[in-house]
Design a protein around this motif. Structure first.
Motif, mmCIF file in Angstrom:
data_model
loop_
_atom_site.group_PDB
_atom_site.id
_atom_site.type_symbol
_atom_site.label_atom_id
_atom_site.label_comp_id
_atom_site.label_asym_id
_atom_site.label_seq_id
_atom_site.Cartn_x
_atom_site.Cartn_y
_atom_site.Cartn_z
ATOM 1 N N SER A 11 -16.630 -26.144 15.934
ATOM 2 C CA SER A 11 -16.499 -24.834 16.574
ATOM 3 C C SER A 11 -17.680 -24.613 17.508
ATOM 4 O O SER A 11 -18.782 -24.304 17.075
ATOM 5 C CB SER A 11 -16.459 -23.727 15.526
ATOM 6 O OG SER A 11 -16.391 -22.465 16.141
ATOM 7 N N ARG A 35 -14.193 -19.125 14.031
ATOM 8 C CA ARG A 35 -12.924 -19.852 13.945
ATOM 9 C C ARG A 35 -11.911 -18.972 13.207
ATOM 10 O O ARG A 35 -11.620 -19.202 12.037
ATOM 11 C CB ARG A 35 -13.128 -21.174 13.194
ATOM 12 C CG ARG A 35 -13.957 -22.181 13.963
ATOM 13 C CD ARG A 35 -14.379 -23.336 13.074
ATOM 14 N NE ARG A 35 -15.306 -22.883 12.056
ATOM 15 C CZ ARG A 35 -15.537 -23.535 10.921
ATOM 16 N NH1 ARG A 35 -14.871 -24.632 10.648
ATOM 17 N NH2 ARG A 35 -16.417 -23.087 10.059
ATOM 18 N N ILE A 37 -8.777 -18.626 13.093
ATOM 19 C CA ILE A 37 -7.398 -19.040 12.837
ATOM 20 C C ILE A 37 -7.003 -18.827 11.379
ATOM 21 O O ILE A 37 -5.885 -18.410 11.086
ATOM 22 C CB ILE A 37 -7.184 -20.522 13.254
ATOM 23 C CG1 ILE A 37 -5.734 -20.944 13.009
ATOM 24 C CG2 ILE A 37 -8.152 -21.441 12.538
ATOM 25 C CD1 ILE A 37 -4.708 -20.141 13.768
ATOM 26 N N TYR A 201 1.156 -26.767 6.756
ATOM 27 C CA TYR A 201 0.121 -26.726 7.793
ATOM 28 C C TYR A 201 -1.246 -27.127 7.258
ATOM 29 O O TYR A 201 -2.068 -27.692 7.986
ATOM 30 C CB TYR A 201 0.096 -25.394 8.540
ATOM 31 C CG TYR A 201 -0.401 -24.148 7.843
ATOM 32 C CD1 TYR A 201 -1.683 -24.051 7.306
ATOM 33 C CD2 TYR A 201 0.407 -23.001 7.796
ATOM 34 C CE1 TYR A 201 -2.145 -22.890 6.719
ATOM 35 C CE2 TYR A 201 -0.039 -21.820 7.219
ATOM 36 C CZ TYR A 201 -1.316 -21.778 6.681
ATOM 37 O OH TYR A 201 -1.781 -20.614 6.110
ATOM 38 N N TYR A 205 -4.033 -29.981 8.463
ATOM 39 C CA TYR A 205 -5.462 -29.694 8.587
ATOM 40 C C TYR A 205 -6.305 -30.683 7.789
ATOM 41 O O TYR A 205 -7.339 -31.172 8.272
ATOM 42 C CB TYR A 205 -5.728 -28.270 8.107
ATOM 43 C CG TYR A 205 -7.166 -27.819 8.231
ATOM 44 C CD1 TYR A 205 -7.653 -27.341 9.439
ATOM 45 C CD2 TYR A 205 -8.033 -27.867 7.144
ATOM 46 C CE1 TYR A 205 -8.968 -26.921 9.566
ATOM 47 C CE2 TYR A 205 -9.353 -27.453 7.264
ATOM 48 C CZ TYR A 205 -9.813 -26.983 8.471
ATOM 49 O OH TYR A 205 -11.121 -26.576 8.593
ATOM 50 N N LEU A 284 -6.013 -30.747 14.356
ATOM 51 C CA LEU A 284 -6.585 -29.405 14.440
ATOM 52 C C LEU A 284 -5.773 -28.522 15.383
ATOM 53 O O LEU A 284 -5.506 -27.358 15.076
ATOM 54 C CB LEU A 284 -8.043 -29.480 14.903
ATOM 55 C CG LEU A 284 -8.779 -28.139 15.000
ATOM 56 C CD1 LEU A 284 -8.828 -27.446 13.645
ATOM 57 C CD2 LEU A 284 -10.198 -28.347 15.543
ATOM 58 N N ARG A 285 -5.360 -29.067 16.521
ATOM 59 C CA ARG A 285 -4.555 -28.275 17.465
ATOM 60 C C ARG A 285 -3.227 -27.864 16.848
ATOM 61 O O ARG A 285 -2.785 -26.716 17.006
ATOM 62 C CB ARG A 285 -4.319 -29.067 18.749
ATOM 63 C CG ARG A 285 -5.545 -29.209 19.639
ATOM 64 C CD ARG A 285 -5.165 -29.613 21.055
ATOM 65 N NE ARG A 285 -4.431 -30.879 21.106
ATOM 66 C CZ ARG A 285 -4.996 -32.075 21.176
ATOM 67 N NH1 ARG A 285 -6.327 -32.180 21.160
ATOM 68 N NH2 ARG A 285 -4.257 -33.167 21.261
ATOM 69 N N LYS A 288 -3.774 -25.114 14.273
ATOM 70 C CA LYS A 288 -4.010 -23.824 14.907
ATOM 71 C C LYS A 288 -2.741 -23.239 15.525
ATOM 72 O O LYS A 288 -2.589 -22.017 15.606
ATOM 73 C CB LYS A 288 -5.088 -23.973 15.982
ATOM 74 C CG LYS A 288 -6.492 -24.181 15.441
ATOM 75 C CD LYS A 288 -7.500 -24.258 16.591
ATOM 76 C CE LYS A 288 -8.920 -24.353 16.089
ATOM 77 N NZ LYS A 288 -9.897 -24.430 17.208
ATOM 78 N N SER A 289 -1.819 -24.098 15.944
ATOM 79 C CA SER A 289 -0.606 -23.615 16.598
ATOM 80 C C SER A 289 0.296 -22.836 15.649
ATOM 81 O O SER A 289 1.240 -22.174 16.099
ATOM 82 C CB SER A 289 0.171 -24.787 17.208
ATOM 83 O OG SER A 289 0.834 -25.550 16.215
ATOM 84 N N LYS A 291 -0.419 -20.189 14.202
ATOM 85 C CA LYS A 291 -0.521 -18.767 14.543
ATOM 86 C C LYS A 291 0.644 -18.379 15.448
ATOM 87 O O LYS A 291 1.289 -17.345 15.247
ATOM 88 C CB LYS A 291 -1.852 -18.481 15.238
ATOM 89 C CG LYS A 291 -1.984 -17.054 15.764
ATOM 90 C CD LYS A 291 -3.256 -16.874 16.584
ATOM 91 C CE LYS A 291 -3.314 -15.506 17.237
ATOM 92 N NZ LYS A 291 -4.528 -15.332 18.084
#
Length: 310
Positions: A11, A35, A37, A201, A205, A284-285, A288-289, A291
């Motif tokens: 981060s 961070r 998320i 998810y 991670y 990681l992307r 986060k997606s 959300k």
């Protein structure tokens, strides 16, 4: 220690690093405000249940205030939970490349300072909780047991993501507790759907740390599934969509809610297609997606609630 070296490894360049007063940065990093998320993902089931319960009640008059209170409560309790997690994991975090720069293992904060900040955030969460009825207050307090034991699960079971799901999905019960003063079958099915979503998810991670976790003996579904992660995600994401669909059907949801669920399902499917477990940055992307996936479902539920209240 310079502020650059004090930043958490995964981060950088966020508002905490650039705008927050230097004395506050370790505390904000401890609670993951650099961070957010995790706070958003904790919030999603809260908002889903608030919208769905309001739709079933044909009354959205209290929904805006509930949404705001859940927002504040989710960020406060996520912060307190992260502080507790880092206190219990400070020795493990010091042995993992991605986490050794966190405030406790890096020496930015003492354990006593972390405990004090955890209590302060928990008190904010309590103030939010006390705005609701007694049943909702009791329901919220009951979640603390799961939150307390979660950090220890990675030491004793290959399924710590299940316990994270139990904690992070608790909000799926809270909307019904707040709106109706009870938890019915629809709420329980929504809760189950949210749990399977979290397992999916958080498995993505956890693949960021799979190699380090293997070296220090930390268990996870990422290590358990390994090369079969895609198949596992099809199962858990598929269950999430199915169970949330059952909750919608039992609530007599209208077409906007189903459209939101379809968009949610499409997003989860795209994650599975794109995932490469040997690419930590991509993991990681994709994590986060979620959300965005949660917001797609929320949009449909809110539209359904407004339509039914009209």
């Amino acid at each position: 220690m310079s502020d650059v070296s004090a930043r958490v490894a995964d981060s950088t360049g966020n508002w905490v690093d650039t705008l927050a007063p230097p004395w506050a940065r370790p505390y904000l990093r401890l609670s993951r405000f650099d961070r957010p998320i995790g706070s958003w993902l904790l919030l999603m089931p809260c908002w889903w249940s608030a919208a769905l319960a309001s739709a079933m009640a044909h009354d959205v008059s209290r929904l805006p205030l509930t949404i705001i209170l859940f927002f504040v409560g989710a960020f406060a309790m996520r912060g307190a939970g992260c502080a507790w997690n880092d206190i219990t994991d400070r020795d493990l975090d010091a042995r993992v490349e991605r986490t050794r720069s966190r405030p406790l293992p890096s020496g930015q904060l003492s354990t006593k300072q972390a405990l004090a900040f955890m209590v302060a955030q928990a008190l904010i969460g309590l103030v939010v909780l006390l705005q609701f009825n007694r049943f909702a207050v009791a329901t919220g307090i009951a979640s603390l047991l799961i939150v307390a034991i979660y950090p220890f699960m990675k030491r004793i079971t290959w399924w710590p993501q299940v316990f994270l799901g139990l904690a992070f999905s608790w909000g799926a019960l809270m909307g019904f507790a707040v709106t109706f003063g009870r938890i019915d079958v629809t709420a329980l099915v929504l809760y189950a759907g949210a749990i399977t979503w979290v397992i999916g998810y958080d498995t993505i991670y956890a693949h960021q740390d799979a190699e380090d976790d293997a070296l220090i003996g930390v268990k996870s579904t990422a290590r358990l599934f390994g090369a079969h992660t895609h198949q596992a995600l099809i199962l858990f994401y598929g269950l999430a969509v199915m169970l949330i669909g059952v909750a919608l059907a039992s609530s007599d949801a209208r077409w906007p809610a189903w459209l939101g669920l379809a968009a949610f399902a499409a997003h989860l499917a795209s994650q599975i297609v794109r995932l490469r477990i040997d690419d930590p940055a991509l993991c990681l992307r994709l994590f986060k997606s979620n959300k965005k996936a949660g917001l797609l479902l929320l949009a449909g539920l809110l539209a359904d609630a407004v339509m039914r209240a009209a």
